[in-house]
Design a protein around this motif. Structure first.
Motif, PDB file in Angstrom:
ATOM      1  N   TYR A 123     -18.591  18.933   0.922  1.00  0.00           N
ATOM      2  CA  TYR A 123     -17.142  18.714   0.978  1.00  0.00           C
ATOM      3  C   TYR A 123     -16.832  17.436   1.746  1.00  0.00           C
ATOM      4  O   TYR A 123     -17.175  17.300   2.908  1.00  0.00           O
ATOM      5  N   SER A 124     -16.210  16.498   1.064  1.00  0.00           N
ATOM      6  CA  SER A 124     -15.818  15.241   1.703  1.00  0.00           C
ATOM      7  C   SER A 124     -14.457  15.357   2.373  1.00  0.00           C
ATOM      8  O   SER A 124     -14.116  14.547   3.234  1.00  0.00           O
ATOM      9  N   GLY A 125     -13.675  16.331   1.987  1.00  0.00           N
ATOM     10  CA  GLY A 125     -12.365  16.564   2.585  1.00  0.00           C
ATOM     11  C   GLY A 125     -12.065  18.048   2.578  1.00  0.00           C
ATOM     12  O   GLY A 125     -12.408  18.760   1.634  1.00  0.00           O
ATOM     13  N   ASP A 126     -11.440  18.554   3.646  1.00  0.00           N
ATOM     14  CA  ASP A 126     -11.200  19.989   3.728  1.00  0.00           C
ATOM     15  C   ASP A 126      -9.975  20.262   4.599  1.00  0.00           C
ATOM     16  O   ASP A 126      -9.426  19.352   5.235  1.00  0.00           O
ATOM     17  N   TYR A 127      -9.577  21.526   4.640  1.00  0.00           N
ATOM     18  CA  TYR A 127      -8.443  21.961   5.447  1.00  0.00           C
ATOM     19  C   TYR A 127      -8.924  22.849   6.577  1.00  0.00           C
ATOM     20  O   TYR A 127      -9.774  23.725   6.369  1.00  0.00           O
ATOM     21  N   ILE A 128      -8.417  22.620   7.773  1.00  0.00           N
ATOM     22  CA  ILE A 128      -8.794  23.424   8.931  1.00  0.00           C
ATOM     23  C   ILE A 128      -8.195  24.818   8.783  1.00  0.00           C
ATOM     24  O   ILE A 128      -7.015  24.978   8.453  1.00  0.00           O
ATOM     25  N   GLN A 129      -9.009  25.832   9.018  1.00  0.00           N
ATOM     26  CA  GLN A 129      -8.514  27.202   8.973  1.00  0.00           C
ATOM     27  C   GLN A 129      -8.596  27.829  10.368  1.00  0.00           C
ATOM     28  O   GLN A 129      -9.301  27.333  11.250  1.00  0.00           O
ATOM     29  N   ALA A 130      -7.879  28.908  10.551  1.00  0.00           N
ATOM     30  CA  ALA A 130      -7.863  29.594  11.841  1.00  0.00           C
ATOM     31  C   ALA A 130      -9.207  30.270  12.097  1.00  0.00           C
ATOM     32  O   ALA A 130      -9.896  30.693  11.161  1.00  0.00           O
ATOM     33  N   LEU A 131      -9.585  30.358  13.377  1.00  0.00           N
ATOM     34  CA  LEU A 131     -10.809  31.049  13.748  1.00  0.00           C
ATOM     35  C   LEU A 131     -10.621  32.553  13.578  1.00  0.00           C
ATOM     36  O   LEU A 131      -9.490  33.044  13.427  1.00  0.00           O
ATOM     37  N   PRO A 132     -11.705  33.332  13.561  1.00  0.00           N
ATOM     38  CA  PRO A 132     -11.589  34.784  13.371  1.00  0.00           C
ATOM     39  C   PRO A 132     -10.620  35.468  14.330  1.00  0.00           C
ATOM     40  O   PRO A 132     -10.007  36.485  13.984  1.00  0.00           O
ATOM     41  N   ASP A 133     -10.464  34.913  15.554  1.00  0.00           N
ATOM     42  CA  ASP A 133      -9.540  35.530  16.507  1.00  0.00           C
ATOM     43  C   ASP A 133      -8.092  35.060  16.318  1.00  0.00           C
ATOM     44  O   ASP A 133      -7.209  35.410  17.096  1.00  0.00           O
ATOM     45  N   GLY A 134      -7.865  34.211  15.312  1.00  0.00           N
ATOM     46  CA  GLY A 134      -6.520  33.739  15.018  1.00  0.00           C
ATOM     47  C   GLY A 134      -6.141  32.439  15.692  1.00  0.00           C
ATOM     48  O   GLY A 134      -5.084  31.873  15.404  1.00  0.00           O
ATOM     49  N   SER A 135      -6.982  31.937  16.576  1.00  0.00           N
ATOM     50  CA  SER A 135      -6.672  30.692  17.280  1.00  0.00           C
ATOM     51  C   SER A 135      -7.023  29.480  16.426  1.00  0.00           C
ATOM     52  O   SER A 135      -7.787  29.579  15.457  1.00  0.00           O
ATOM     53  N   ALA A 136      -6.491  28.339  16.815  1.00  0.00           N
ATOM     54  CA  ALA A 136      -6.785  27.093  16.108  1.00  0.00           C
ATOM     55  C   ALA A 136      -8.069  26.479  16.665  1.00  0.00           C
ATOM     56  O   ALA A 136      -8.307  26.514  17.872  1.00  0.00           O
ATOM     57  N   SER A 153      -4.726  21.519  14.131  1.00  0.00           N
ATOM     58  CA  SER A 153      -3.686  22.353  13.531  1.00  0.00           C
ATOM     59  C   SER A 153      -4.256  23.091  12.326  1.00  0.00           C
ATOM     60  O   SER A 153      -4.999  22.514  11.527  1.00  0.00           O
ATOM     61  N   VAL A 154      -3.913  24.361  12.206  1.00  0.00           N
ATOM     62  CA  VAL A 154      -4.353  25.138  11.054  1.00  0.00           C
ATOM     63  C   VAL A 154      -3.755  24.537   9.782  1.00  0.00           C
ATOM     64  O   VAL A 154      -2.588  24.160   9.746  1.00  0.00           O
ATOM     65  N   ASP A 155      -4.566  24.400   8.756  1.00  0.00           N
ATOM     66  CA  ASP A 155      -4.208  23.826   7.461  1.00  0.00           C
ATOM     67  C   ASP A 155      -4.075  22.303   7.517  1.00  0.00           C
ATOM     68  O   ASP A 155      -3.561  21.682   6.593  1.00  0.00           O
ATOM     69  N   GLU A 156      -4.561  21.719   8.611  1.00  0.00           N
ATOM     70  CA  GLU A 156      -4.573  20.257   8.722  1.00  0.00           C
ATOM     71  C   GLU A 156      -5.668  19.692   7.820  1.00  0.00           C
ATOM     72  O   GLU A 156      -6.798  20.177   7.802  1.00  0.00           O
ATOM     73  N   LYS A 157      -5.324  18.637   7.069  1.00  0.00           N
ATOM     74  CA  LYS A 157      -6.303  17.999   6.182  1.00  0.00           C
ATOM     75  C   LYS A 157      -7.128  17.001   6.991  1.00  0.00           C
ATOM     76  O   LYS A 157      -6.592  16.166   7.701  1.00  0.00           O
ATOM     77  N   VAL A 158      -8.468  17.099   6.868  1.00  0.00           N
ATOM     78  CA  VAL A 158      -9.359  16.199   7.598  1.00  0.00           C
ATOM     79  C   VAL A 158     -10.415  15.654   6.640  1.00  0.00           C
ATOM     80  O   VAL A 158     -10.701  16.236   5.589  1.00  0.00           O
ATOM     81  N   THR A 159     -11.007  14.527   7.037  1.00  0.00           N
ATOM     82  CA  THR A 159     -12.127  13.949   6.295  1.00  0.00           C
ATOM     83  C   THR A 159     -13.426  14.450   6.907  1.00  0.00           C
ATOM     84  O   THR A 159     -13.606  14.409   8.129  1.00  0.00           O
ATOM     85  N   VAL A 160     -14.332  14.943   6.090  1.00  0.00           N
ATOM     86  CA  VAL A 160     -15.612  15.455   6.563  1.00  0.00           C
ATOM     87  C   VAL A 160     -16.647  14.340   6.489  1.00  0.00           C
ATOM     88  O   VAL A 160     -16.978  13.856   5.412  1.00  0.00           O
ATOM     89  N   PHE A 187     -13.983  25.932   8.922  1.00  0.00           N
ATOM     90  CA  PHE A 187     -13.928  25.750   7.469  1.00  0.00           C
ATOM     91  C   PHE A 187     -14.373  27.037   6.783  1.00  0.00           C
ATOM     92  O   PHE A 187     -15.086  27.865   7.371  1.00  0.00           O
ATOM     93  N   PRO A 188     -14.007  27.227   5.529  1.00  0.00           N
ATOM     94  CA  PRO A 188     -14.528  28.375   4.777  1.00  0.00           C
ATOM     95  C   PRO A 188     -16.048  28.344   4.725  1.00  0.00           C
ATOM     96  O   PRO A 188     -16.658  27.276   4.809  1.00  0.00           O
TER      97      PRO A 188
END
Length: 432
Positions: A123-136, A153-160, A187-188
């Motif tokens: 994955y060259s680009g992805d979205y940040i997801q929340a950790l299992p405990d719900g935190s960012a 930030s959750v759902d923030e777009k980043v370059t991998v 990430f997923p």
């Protein structure tokens, strides 16, 4: 001639035919056997060559492993011949080499796992997801959550930028230019894969196409996306997870119709070496339409292979077909150029195998491919396809040369794409 004479003549003819067949097999049998043995030897050599090539590339990428192995071999040879050791010299040589080899490779693995070196990620680009405990998740300057950290930030777009050797952390760059490390859980789980390099028996190197989840989200406007696989099979093996993309029934209705056609031309590899010209194989590729979306522009291409004049010239490579369909080479081969501004665009990174659709069968079979580009608005442009260069340009690996190349061609190891080169271009497109 009575029935008995006819029967005798038939038996005589049958015996003569049998003797002739036996004599032919006596002559041709050794030749056929020699050809079969030669083909088997050629296959073994090609497998060895591909394996050696892969090992050499791996050794260059991870040099500590071959250093450890070569050191173990040197120690083995030294002790084996060191005659001052009178007893159990050979046993000591084997034990010393094994210890150095095993612990050397273990040390190399530990180093690569702890180092800040990055490896290409799928994955060259992805979205940040929340950790299992719900935190960012947090972005760290160094690996293993060291150095200054800042919250993402959750759902923030980043370059991998890449993934660590142990698949546990990603090196990323945010939209505002911050670069650092983030844990795998940001990430997923399917993001934790390295980019694959395939080395065919024909010597051609094929890198996988990197994937941007933003493009996958854009694809959802035209495809029904279903997560498949996962879990365990009856024997307890993991089932590979993948996404199944099915073109929505009304997807093509979103396109502004263009309907421009251009021929698909082909050139046999031997003809290319002789400098011969491209030939029309009787198949047309159609630029079905263009969809101008707010954050992407989609081009729809269709082909009806049944139009081909000769079966052997059906353009299997008109689109990213088979293993090469998910290759970086295909992404680099397509270019859209705006005639008004001179701007150019390349397709957005994604696995285009998922954007390939077949409808109908036989003469009614149609293949449809959607390509996703950055959001250009030009209605007067060209769509050019570089295809596979008939002759090496010095920048790409085109396969083995010399005797290995001849063996690859003779045994069919080169595959369909090494026997025929296909190309097509839309030099001028006007969208009304």
């Amino acid at each position: 001639m009575d029935e008995i004479q006819e029967q005798a003549l038939r038996e005589k003819n049958a015996k003569a035919n049998l003797e002739m067949g036996f004599n032919m097999m006596t002559i041709l049998g050794p030749a056929i056997m020699a050809v079969m043995i030669g083909a088997l030897i050629a296959v073994i050599i090609m497998i060895f060559a591909a394996g050696a090539r892969g090992a050499w590339m791996l050794a260059k990428a991870l040099p500590l492993y071959p250093i450890a192995i070569l050191t173990a071999i040197a120690v083995l040879a030294f002790i084996w011949k060191f005659r001052r050791i009178r007893y159990a010299r050979k046993f000591l040589a084997i034990v010393a080499a094994a210890v150095i080899g095993v612990f050397g490779c273990m040390g190399a693995t530990a180093y690569y796992k702890s180092s800040s070196r990055v490896f290409p990620s799928v994955y060259s680009g992805d979205y940040i997801q929340a950790l299992p405990d719900g935190s960012a998740p947090k972005l760290y300057e160094k690996r293993n959550q060291k150095g200054d950290a800042s919250t993402l930030s959750v759902d923030e777009k980043v370059t991998v930028n890449g993934i660590s050797f142990d698949y546990q952390e990603f090196n990323i760059t945010t939209a505002n230019g911050r670069t650092g490390w983030v844990e795998r859980a940001a990430f997923p789980k399917d993001a934790a894969e390295m980019l694959a390099l395939s080395i065919g028996l024909d010597g051609v190197d094929t890198w996988d196409q990197t994937i941007d989840r933003q493009t996958e989200r854009l694809m959802g406007r035209f495809y029904d996306i279903e997560q498949k696989g996962g879990g365990k099979d009856p024997k307890g093996y993991d089932i590979v997870e993948y996404k199944k993309f099915t073109l929505k029934p009304a997807a093509l209705g979103q396109f502004t119709r263009v309907g421009v056609q251009t021929p698909i031309v082909y050139l046999p590899s031997k003809a290319a070496e002789k400098g011969e010209q491209w030939a029309d194989n009787g198949t047309k590729i159609t630029l079905f339409g263009v969809a101008y979306e707010p954050d992407c522009t989609v081009v729809a291409l269709t082909v009806t292979p049944g139009e081909a004049a000769k079966d052997q010239n059906v353009p299997y490579m008109w689109l990213p077909y088979g293993g090469i369909r998910n290759s970086a080479a295909w992404k680099a081969s397509l270019t859209v150029t705006d005639f008004a501004t001179g701007e150019t665009w390349r397709p957005l990174p994604t696995d285009y195998v998922n954007a390939w659709t077949i409808t109908g069968s036989g003469k009614d079979r149609k293949e449809t491919q959607l390509f996703f580009f950055p959001p250009f608005k030009s209605r007067h442009f060209s769509l050019t396809h570089g295809g596979v260069s008939p002759l090496p340009d010095g920048k790409t690996q085109s396969g083995y040369g010399g005797i290995l190349g001849w063996m690859s061609s003779a045994t069919g190891m080169g595959g369909e794409h090494s026997k025929f080169y296909y190309d097509w271009n839309f030099p001028e497109v006007n969208v009304r």
